[in-house]
Enzyme design. Structure first.
Site, mmCIF file in Angstrom:
data_model
loop_
_atom_site.group_PDB
_atom_site.id
_atom_site.type_symbol
_atom_site.label_atom_id
_atom_site.label_comp_id
_atom_site.label_asym_id
_atom_site.label_seq_id
_atom_site.Cartn_x
_atom_site.Cartn_y
_atom_site.Cartn_z
ATOM 1 N N HIS A 197 -84.408 5.939 49.081
ATOM 2 C CA HIS A 197 -83.240 5.341 48.434
ATOM 3 C C HIS A 197 -81.967 6.032 48.890
ATOM 4 C CE1 HIS A 197 -82.514 8.361 45.097
ATOM 5 N NE2 HIS A 197 -83.732 8.669 45.424
ATOM 6 N N TYR A 234 -68.058 8.924 43.711
ATOM 7 C CA TYR A 234 -67.997 10.286 43.159
ATOM 8 C C TYR A 234 -68.852 11.259 43.976
ATOM 9 C CZ TYR A 234 -72.597 11.044 40.859
ATOM 10 O OH TYR A 234 -73.928 11.291 40.594
ATOM 11 N N ARG A 235 -69.666 10.721 44.885
ATOM 12 C CA ARG A 235 -70.652 11.565 45.556
ATOM 13 C C ARG A 235 -71.289 10.694 46.629
ATOM 14 N NH1 ARG A 235 -75.616 13.595 41.780
ATOM 15 N NH2 ARG A 235 -76.634 15.073 43.166
ATOM 16 N N ASP A 241 -82.076 11.870 35.718
ATOM 17 C CA ASP A 241 -83.190 10.924 35.583
ATOM 18 C C ASP A 241 -84.527 11.518 35.998
ATOM 19 O OD1 ASP A 241 -81.923 7.971 35.097
ATOM 20 O OD2 ASP A 241 -80.583 9.283 36.202
ATOM 21 N N TYR A 273 -78.746 11.482 48.583
ATOM 22 C CA TYR A 273 -77.494 12.036 49.097
ATOM 23 C C TYR A 273 -77.709 12.983 50.284
ATOM 24 C CZ TYR A 273 -75.523 10.191 44.743
ATOM 25 O OH TYR A 273 -75.118 9.368 43.715
HETATM 26 C C1 EUG Z 1 -78.433 7.975 39.117
HETATM 27 C C2 EUG Z 1 -78.708 8.238 40.439
HETATM 28 C C3 EUG Z 1 -77.792 8.948 41.193
HETATM 29 C C4 EUG Z 1 -76.618 9.395 40.603
HETATM 30 C C5 EUG Z 1 -76.351 9.147 39.270
HETATM 31 C C6 EUG Z 1 -77.272 8.440 38.531
HETATM 32 C C7 EUG Z 1 -79.338 7.195 38.277
HETATM 33 C C8 EUG Z 1 -80.126 6.206 38.717
HETATM 34 C C9 EUG Z 1 -79.123 9.038 43.178
HETATM 35 O O1 EUG Z 1 -77.951 9.244 42.511
HETATM 36 O O2 EUG Z 1 -75.722 10.069 41.362
HETATM 37 C C10 EUG Z 1 -80.937 5.394 37.816
#
Ligand code: EUG
Length: 609
Positions: free
Chosen positions: A454, A535-536, A211, A151
């Site tokens: 990513h 959402y973001r 995560d 992000y």
């Molecule tokens: C994940 C990644 C995100 C997020 C919510 C969940 C999970 C990835 C990089 O952003 O906003 C497996």
């Protein structure tokens, strides 16, 4: 050519005892291995010389004025707490990330950069910095840890902003309260660090981690990140903020606004979220209206837990799977925020590169993915569901019975417990995350490509098969069109699911970056046309996405702009963040909107470079 870098050649990641963003000792070995895997595919040099005069200046500020302003700031805060961004940019990796730019740059690395970083040691220091910014009209961009990966990381939206790195010196867990099961954290407390502090108390409390565990608890929460225990909605579980406003004033929200006896903090600050009067916490989340300096967060009473995994063979069965998930989620039979992942992630999470599985440059076909999965612990399947049930054994077992029975309606589904899987399978770190233990393992899919970055596309849909299909088809088709593998994950919170599609980009390939941006722009536009919003998002898509929330002739944005102008008349705080531009920047060409595409550069001073 990829050069293989051995473990021995890499300097160790700083420990938490040495640096606030470092790795706790108990994860040091895992961290070393993770780093070695990532660096084994790196072809880009650690840094390249930068062009032009450095540091990059804030818009409208000439070099002598900038130098005067910086000298004044150094005088007030101490020379060692102000650092110019005039050295080569180093991307590093997750655990040794830069605070000068976005480690996962989607534009050129040199585009979204600060002019300087400043390290406040107290709330008073932050007030000093804010007043200084107002005096010189220099934009400031606060970060907590700077690991907002996917992000924008630590990068400011306006090049030449002064980054306030809050975390370096403000990184204490101020309180852990066993009675109200809550804590108060400063911006620089990571999930790894909070976990350590909770363990030290010996209290039976869990934290909730996303995560990967290196992020700021406060920063992730105000960006509305998600985790995977029953407390996975981070923003819903915060309780009380302290905020420095763009004027330099300090404010407390919730019960904290009522002073405790004899100058103490209010005893109910972390016990009740809403207090009295308008609920204002929300305006400090995903915004640029204030700098959050303290945050209360609820901790979960520790409980029994059992993780499990269910595989589903047919790609096209996801609608049925989601229709089964909805009532289970609404009835809290699914105890946490479970994930439904595409099987491609079973390949990627092994940490092996795509080239181990497929020779082509094009997206790896589903038949090839499934053929590999057949020889892996998950077996031949299209989807993998990771869930956890909580509570005493009896409760868990009765929930598991229902879960097994419901999902068995999907043809060919298979149910597994962690003990059915080999020791190195992803279910084990997943089970730890789902019981509040921070992890690093999720980084392993960054080995899919060399120099891998990513970029997350993160739309929300109701937990309903037909909505999921519309978004999933947009994402799948556009990933294919622009030449990317699609790695979708649904994070199910109940009535709603966060669909997270990670675009994986080789940072050494400018054309790949361009295509990633085109892909994102089209996904945002097409999803919005169907009524779905994110959402973001990454910094460079915030203008576009904020304007998809345009009901009533951009009524929400006009409201946000009214707030911005009232709270920050000089427009110094994080201009452009969340798509909100202060008066002095508005309609001068700063906004990056899809009609400007294709373009991979960013505007400075309203001029397109
Ligand atoms: C994940 C990644 C995100 C997020 C919510 C969940 C999970 C990835 C990089 O952003 O906003 C497996």
């Amino acid at each position: 050519m990829a050069t293989t870098i051995g473990l021995q050649d890499l300097p160790p990641t700083p420990l938490l005892s040495e640096k606030h963003s470092g790795i706790p000792e108990r994860w040091a070995e895992q961290c070393k291995e993770s780093k070695a895997r990532l660096y084994s595919l790196k072809t880009l040099p650690a840094s390249v010389p930068r062009e032009g005069e450095l540091p990059v200046l804030p818009p409208g500020i000439d070099r002598p004025t900038f130098n005067t302003a910086i000298a004044e700031l150094k005088e007030t805060l101490g020379e060692e707490h102000v650092e110019l961004n005039d050295k080569p940019l180093v991307d590093g990796w997750y655990m040794e990330h830069p605070n000068t730019h976005d480690t996962f740059h989607v534009l050129e690395q040199s585009k979204l950069v600060s002019s300087a970083q400043v390290y406040p040691g107290s709330v008073e220091d932050i007030q000093t910095i804010v007043r200084w910014a107002n005096k010189y009209l220099i934009p400031i961009y606060p970060i907590s840890i700077g690991r907002n990966m996917g992000y924008g990381g630590a990068a400011p939206r306006v090049p030449g902003s002064v980054t306030i790195d809050l975390g370096r010196r403000m990184n204490k867990v101020l309180k852990i309260d066993g009675n109200s099961a809550s804590c108060i954290v400063e911006p620089g407390v990571t999930y790894f660090a909070l976990y350590e502090e909770v363990q030290k108390t010996g209290l039976p409390l869990w934290i909730d981690t996303p995560d990967v565990g290196g992020g700021s608890v406060l920063g992730n929460c105000i960006d509305r990140g998600v985790g995977y225990t029953p407390y996975g909605d981070h923003w819903a579980n915060h309780c009380g903020l302290e905020v420095v406003l763009p004027s330099g004033e300090i404010m407390r929200t919730g019960m904290g606004a009522l002073p405790g006896k004899n100058g103490a903090d209010n005893p109910s600050w972390q016990a009740f979220q809403h207090a009295y009067g308008p609920s204002v916490d929300g305006i400090f989340s995903q915004s640029n209206f204030g700098i959050v300096t303290k945050m209360g967060m609820w901790l979960m009473p520790a409980t029994g837990h059992q993780s499990y995994m269910i595989t589903f063979p047919e790609e096209d069965d996801f609608e049925q799977i989601i229709e089964i998930i909805r009532p289970l989620a609404l009835n809290r039979v699914l105890g946490n925020i479970p994930q439904l992942r595409s099987v491609i992630q079973e390949l990627a999470i092994t940490g092996r590169p795509k080239s181990d599985f497929y020779d082509g440059k094009d997206p790896i076909p589903m038949e090839v993915i499934k053929a590999h999965a057949k020889n892996m612990p998950c077996g031949e399947c299209a989807w993998v569901f990771y869930g956890t049930v909580y509570g005493p054994e009896e409760t868990r077992n009765s929930q598991l019975d229902i879960i097994r029975q419901e999902f068995s309606k999907v043809r060919g589904s298979k149910f597994f417990l962690p003990e059915d899987m080999p020791e190195d399978h992803y279910i084990h770190p997943r089970a730890r995350i789902c019981s509040g233990v921070p992890e690093l393992r999720e980084l392993d899919w960054l080995n899919w490509k060399p120099n891998c970055a990513h970029l997350a596309f993160s739309p929300i849909t109701p937990t309903r098969g037909q909505d999921a299909r519309i978004v999933h088809e947009i994402v799948t088709r556009l990933h294919k069109k622009w030449g990317f593998d699609s790695l979708p994950t649904w994070c199910v919170s109940g009535r709603e699911m966060h669909y997270i599609a990670e675009i994986l980009i080789d940072r050494s390939d400018p054309d790949e970056k361009r295509r990633a941006i085109c892909c994102m722009r089209e996904m945002i536009t097409e999803a919005a046309a169907e009524g779905y919003g994110e959402y973001r998002t990454h910094l460079i898509f915030q203008d576009q996405i904020s304007r998809t929330y345009g009901w009533g002739n951009q009524a929400l944005m006009r409201f946000n702009e009214t707030l911005k102008d009232a709270l920050d008349p000089n427009g110094i705080l994080a201009p452009g963040r969340a798509g909100i531009w202060p008066k002095s920047y508005r309609d001068k060409g700063w906004e990056i909107l899809p009609e400007d595409e294709p373009r991979t550069s960013v505007k400075t001073n309203g001029v397109i470079h």
